[in-house]
Design an enzyme around this catalytic site. Sequence first.
Site, mmCIF file in Angstrom:
data_model
loop_
_atom_site.group_PDB
_atom_site.id
_atom_site.type_symbol
_atom_site.label_atom_id
_atom_site.label_comp_id
_atom_site.label_asym_id
_atom_site.label_seq_id
_atom_site.Cartn_x
_atom_site.Cartn_y
_atom_site.Cartn_z
ATOM 1 N N CYS A 524 7.363 -13.262 -1.994
ATOM 2 C CA CYS A 524 8.428 -13.265 -1.002
ATOM 3 C C CYS A 524 8.575 -11.852 -0.444
ATOM 4 C CB CYS A 524 9.751 -13.681 -1.640
ATOM 5 S SG CYS A 524 9.683 -15.353 -2.312
ATOM 6 N N HIS A 702 -10.030 -4.712 -2.302
ATOM 7 C CA HIS A 702 -9.267 -5.794 -2.924
ATOM 8 C C HIS A 702 -9.735 -6.095 -4.335
ATOM 9 C CE1 HIS A 702 -8.654 -6.331 1.391
ATOM 10 N NE2 HIS A 702 -7.443 -6.663 1.033
#
Length: 768
Positions: A524, A702
């Site tokens: 979120c 990543h």
Amino acid sequence: MSYTVKSGNLGYPRIGGQREWKKAIESFWAGKLNEQQLHDELTQIRLNNLQQQRDKGIEVIPVGEFTYYDHVLDTAVMFGLVPERFIYNGGEVPLETYYAIARGNKEATASEMTKWFNTNYHYIVPELGGRRPQLTVNRPLAAYREAKEKLGIEGRPVLIGLYSFLKLSKGFNEATEWDQWVEQLLPLYVQVLKELAAEGVAWVQVDEPYLVTSIASEDIARVKAIYDAIRREVPGISILLQTYFEAVAHYEAVISLPVDGIGLDFVHGGEANLAALRKFGFPANKTLGAGIVDGRNIWRTDLYRQEELLKEIISLAPEAHIVVQPSCSLLHVPVSAKQEQALTPVLRDALAFAEEKLDEIVALSTALTKGIDSVKSAFELNKAAVDNLAKDPARNRANVSEAVKKIATEPAARDNEFAIRRKKQKEKWHLPFLPTTTIGSFPQTAEVRSARQKWRKGEWNQEQYDTFINEHIQQWISLQEEIGIDVLVHGEFERTDMVEFFGEKLPGFAFTKGGWVQSYGTRCVKPPVIYGDVDFDQPMTVKETEYAQSLTTKPVKGMLTGPITILNWSFVRSDLSREQVAYQIALALRKEVEALEQAGIEMIQVDEPALREGLPLKREDWEQYLNWSVKAFRVTTSTVRDTTQIHTHMCYCEFHDIIDSIRALDADVISIETSRSHGELVHSFEEHTYDLGIGLGVYDIHSPRVPSVEEMTSMVDRALKVLDPELFWINPDCGLKTRGVEETVQSLKNMVLAAQQYRAKEAAVSSK
Ligand code: GLN
Ligand code: ZN
């Protein structure tokens, strides 16, 4: 008039008022909740959401849009579309497999995740390749039954329409395999709908957001074929075909589809939808879902104004049945503004999150059915809130509006073109062949994060915190020197988030306590709120950068987040155009750039990772957006001396279709992410040469894996076939803040070795 009016909703935030959803799922992943406990917790949230909507007085309540991760993934697994690399033997997809598709597991990588249209929500891309779809479970039916049995709610099941579902998927050839996929999936949609009809469901909401993109007219025939077939096979159920985020592209064709209702967004793309409604009217006896409460933003609605708009809509569709609804699912706004007591009263009162938006929808529909007087107080309250915010001094900084007006007539260009700057910069900087640099951040270790916590909680005073940050800067300046990097950075240890950091220092921004929205999965974000005129107050990055520069004779790059990225990752005031707000931010950042230059920082990077994602959904609107975005970037960066080198950075490589705008930014050096799709990028430079400084990321940040020198040189070799070596830089794909210290140092050492190999070759050639 024969119209009827109802209040309705299209989707509700799943995360819960205290992000209970996130906590439950993450506890399950961590093994702290078992599957039954997870079901219990999530069922509770789902039922609360439904109850909330009913208690507020919403008449048409959506069911089935709730998810355990992502609603697009739900649709894929409902059809048994599990990628081949996961073990799956048919039947209902186990929760473990469901989460493996979303997050990967030891044996197989996760499915790709990508942006949901132009929002900051990301969905899991369905992979169709080699799969045979089957209906594993009727999710909408289960959701409908649950709402009815547990709460006595007659919900309206939500489905992603077949056309949009295929458009959102990958792993098939659209040109040659479209019909085949429709043939396979259509019977499954029909079955879902038949079972719903048999259960007594009157209406379903079928989302077809793809209809707002610039779709070709052949596609309209595809859409029509799908809905003709559905109508033929399941005549007994009413379908609301829901669109959102923009105006529909082929209005006349869309409203004539054989469905019972059309949902239109009258906020985003509202003018175009309204113009089409004026021109072509609306079919008698169809339902018109009128999306007039903004589902993408957090501001209270001017109810008087929207009531006028609704009346106009009704007068243009006099025989339609109206559902007053949000412009899209409320998934994109936080849950409740009740917690925002710490904000100034003016700002607090002007907020409407999901809960408050439900009140607004009901107030508007009541105004139409029972007259405004019956909801006068709600209308007055909103009016006062909207007016007070408009009058707030934070929104009326004359210096800001004047400065913005002024730049409209200014060119926003560097003093001299790149060719001239390049020569002067070469003389000033004496950089080696293929200079090396990094993108800005270095590992944000647990230690760094806990120091920030201590400082925020007041356990540490400013001095203690500054000392800590300076120690890190010092340590990493030494490390970069040891590794042999040419252009250094201070490491961004003082920043949590690249937008929040600037927002906290710029007048015009506010931060909520509970303004969380789902970004992807359980992640979120709490976007900053741009509520006032954005202004420059005092230097934001000079202190740390200047300190870093004082420790080395090598150049240290200043590091800023650009105006478009700040804009695109915030909730933005809606009384000004985004263009105007972008210019305000740009002017404030220009002062920061100037302050850095004055402090002796003469390489300055302005990151714009979110430039591309702000592209409008319709191709024909791209140019305008790109024009003002480029202008905003140039406003920020154009007042520096010729010798000052402006860098920019972008985290993507789909460059191809916006390359002219990227070029127009006129940054002396750009670094872009490429390692994951290098071929594509190199190909795009075969077609368009790039004649400014450029660094293509030579390794993927990543992954914790340390790439070898050879891997990196093979990347560089390919790039140098199409790009001018004299303009080429060597750098990683992106910032390194999520990486560990060891792997970062190792990877950077290899990167520098790679550069040194080229320099040795170059020296050998030139000495011959
Ligand atoms: N300067 C930022 C960093 O290095 C850039 C991050 C980004 O592009 N998202 O973290
Ligand atoms: Zn990046």
